[in-house]
Design a protein around this motif. Structure first.
Motif, mmCIF file in Angstrom:
data_model
loop_
_atom_site.group_PDB
_atom_site.id
_atom_site.type_symbol
_atom_site.label_atom_id
_atom_site.label_comp_id
_atom_site.label_asym_id
_atom_site.label_seq_id
_atom_site.Cartn_x
_atom_site.Cartn_y
_atom_site.Cartn_z
ATOM 1 N N ARG A 174 66.637 95.512 80.501
ATOM 2 C CA ARG A 174 66.165 95.272 79.130
ATOM 3 C C ARG A 174 66.787 93.994 78.562
ATOM 4 N NH1 ARG A 174 66.237 101.383 76.401
ATOM 5 N NH2 ARG A 174 64.131 101.955 77.106
ATOM 6 N N LEU A 175 68.027 93.756 78.909
ATOM 7 C CA LEU A 175 68.717 92.563 78.394
ATOM 8 C C LEU A 175 68.456 91.325 79.258
ATOM 9 C CD1 LEU A 175 72.153 94.110 77.347
ATOM 10 C CD2 LEU A 175 70.407 93.169 75.829
ATOM 11 N N HIS A 209 76.581 102.663 75.604
ATOM 12 C CA HIS A 209 75.448 102.121 74.840
ATOM 13 C C HIS A 209 74.163 102.867 75.198
ATOM 14 C CE1 HIS A 209 73.551 99.169 72.336
ATOM 15 N NE2 HIS A 209 72.801 98.685 73.310
ATOM 16 N N VAL A 213 72.754 104.525 71.966
ATOM 17 C CA VAL A 213 71.843 103.619 71.245
ATOM 18 C C VAL A 213 70.629 103.236 72.095
ATOM 19 C CG1 VAL A 213 71.661 101.392 70.055
ATOM 20 C CG2 VAL A 213 73.800 102.688 69.924
ATOM 21 N N CYS A 214 70.871 102.620 73.221
ATOM 22 C CA CYS A 214 69.771 102.111 74.041
ATOM 23 C C CYS A 214 69.311 103.201 75.005
ATOM 24 C CB CYS A 214 70.205 100.856 74.802
ATOM 25 S SG CYS A 214 68.839 99.955 75.536
ATOM 26 N N PRO A 219 64.532 103.572 72.168
ATOM 27 C CA PRO A 219 65.889 103.073 71.896
ATOM 28 C C PRO A 219 66.074 102.795 70.399
ATOM 29 C CG PRO A 219 64.537 101.405 73.004
ATOM 30 C CD PRO A 219 63.781 102.677 73.061
ATOM 31 N N CYS A 221 66.945 100.561 68.291
ATOM 32 C CA CYS A 221 67.183 99.119 68.148
ATOM 33 C C CYS A 221 67.673 98.758 66.751
ATOM 34 C CB CYS A 221 65.911 98.352 68.495
ATOM 35 S SG CYS A 221 65.294 98.748 70.143
ATOM 36 N N CYS A 224 71.392 98.702 66.890
ATOM 37 C CA CYS A 224 71.959 98.016 68.060
ATOM 38 C C CYS A 224 72.537 96.659 67.678
ATOM 39 C CB CYS A 224 70.860 97.827 69.105
ATOM 40 S SG CYS A 224 71.410 96.939 70.561
ATOM 41 N N GLU A 227 70.769 93.495 69.173
ATOM 42 C CA GLU A 227 69.338 93.357 68.900
ATOM 43 C C GLU A 227 68.861 91.908 68.876
ATOM 44 O OE1 GLU A 227 65.836 92.579 66.909
ATOM 45 O OE2 GLU A 227 67.685 92.455 65.732
ATOM 46 N N CYS A 230 68.243 90.519 72.316
ATOM 47 C CA CYS A 230 67.394 91.314 73.205
ATOM 48 C C CYS A 230 65.916 91.029 72.951
ATOM 49 C CB CYS A 230 67.689 92.804 72.970
ATOM 50 S SG CYS A 230 66.659 93.895 73.964
ATOM 51 N N SER A 232 63.543 92.748 74.905
ATOM 52 C CA SER A 232 62.893 93.761 75.741
ATOM 53 C C SER A 232 61.560 94.212 75.158
ATOM 54 C CB SER A 232 63.826 94.970 75.877
ATOM 55 O OG SER A 232 63.130 96.027 76.488
ATOM 56 N N LYS A 235 61.644 97.381 72.936
ATOM 57 C CA LYS A 235 62.253 97.387 71.599
ATOM 58 C C LYS A 235 61.395 98.164 70.600
ATOM 59 C CE LYS A 235 64.474 93.755 69.818
ATOM 60 N NZ LYS A 235 64.878 92.363 69.533
HETATM 61 S S1 SF4 Z 1 67.670 95.984 70.967
HETATM 62 FE FE1 SF4 Z 1 66.888 97.980 71.598
HETATM 63 S S2 SF4 Z 1 66.189 97.723 73.721
HETATM 64 FE FE2 SF4 Z 1 67.514 95.959 73.213
HETATM 65 S S3 SF4 Z 1 69.582 96.569 73.918
HETATM 66 FE FE3 SF4 Z 1 69.414 97.148 71.761
HETATM 67 S S4 SF4 Z 1 68.707 99.287 71.754
HETATM 68 FE FE4 SF4 Z 1 68.320 98.432 73.813
#
Ligand code: SF4
Length: 239
Positions: A174-175, A209, A213-214, A219, A221, A224, A227, A230, A232, A235
């Motif tokens: 995702r990252l 995490h 959270v993720c 997730p 977000c 997070c 965010e 990221c 992804s 999201k």
């Molecule tokens: S923004 Fe959302 S998808 Fe991206 S790392 Fe954070 S929780 Fe995960």
């Protein structure tokens, strides 16, 4: 002959495929550093959640944690280690007795066989001590690369690889720190992109995490602190 205006030249330059790599990208060192900083801020004391007192207990707990929560493993291991405190003790235990003690962790038949096999191997080949190298550890039944990396990192502070469990696999992708389709590929990519002195802490932090959270579906977000870093497609919220 028509002359090219500066703006036409810029358009042409944009369309050109070019071979040079962009200066910035998901693996840009400053982006990787920002991710590590955010993880350090969010999870400054992230540790392995499996209760253990020795490398052997951690090895067994990690074997038991496959497809099972750490909390469930922590409920099972005290009695297991009370009855069989050492590899030598468990190596002589009847398989059925180990199975009964670990039944609630699931896949108990295979796990009991792995624990019994690991106990025999460590007793016979390693003088009762959990080996401290990846090459030796992966010869122990039940200790594939992920388990071996957990034991080496947590018990011995040795970073020979990066622990890639389901959370690390999902979040590294995702990252955009990795693209691989297997844990082995993702581990190799992470070893290339992360500074070695973060290999151990990164996994602990990302596992926390991933739990908090993720998470796999939806997730969180909006909660997070990564965010803004990221992009992804998973999201659920963007600032
Ligand atoms: S923004 Fe959302 S998808 Fe991206 S790392 Fe954070 S929780 Fe995960």
């Amino acid at each position: 002959m028509p002359t090219r205006t500066p703006s036409a030249a810029r358009k042409t330059a944009k369309k050109s495929p070019g071979k040079a790599k962009p200066l910035r990208g998901p693996l840009a060192p400053d982006r990787v550093a920002a991710i590590l900083k955010a993880l350090d801020e969010a999870y400054p004391n992230a540790e392995c959640a499996l209760h253990h007192r020795t490398p052997w207990e951690l090895l067994v707990a990690t074997i038991l944690s496959a497809q099972c929560t750490d909390a469930r493993v922590n409920m099972v291991t005290p009695e297991l280690f009370r009855r069989f405190p050492t590899p030598a003790a468990i190596a002589k235990a009847p398989l059925s007795e180990i199975e009964d003690l670990i039944r609630t962790t699931g896949f108990f038949h295979n796990k009991a066989k792995s624990i019994l096999g690991a106990a025999k191997k460590i007793t016979e080949d390693f003088n009762g001590q959990v080996p401290q190298t990846l090459a030796e550890l992966i010869t122990v039944p039940g200790a594939a690369r992920k388990t071996a990396n957990v034991v080496l990192g947590v018990s011995f502070g040795k970073a020979e690889g990066v622990v890639v469990d389901t959370h690390v696999f999902r979040i590294a992708r995702r990252l955009e720190l990795a693209k691989g389709d297997t844990p082995q590929e993702v581990e190799r990519e992470l070893m290339g992109v992360l500074p070695r002195d973060h290999w151990i802490s990164f996994s602990h932090q990302v596992i926390h995490h991933g739990r908090q959270v993720c998470v796999a579906r939806n997730p969180k977000c909006d909660k997070c602190n990564l965010e803004t870093l990221c992009r992804s497609k998973d999201k659920t919220w963007s600032s």
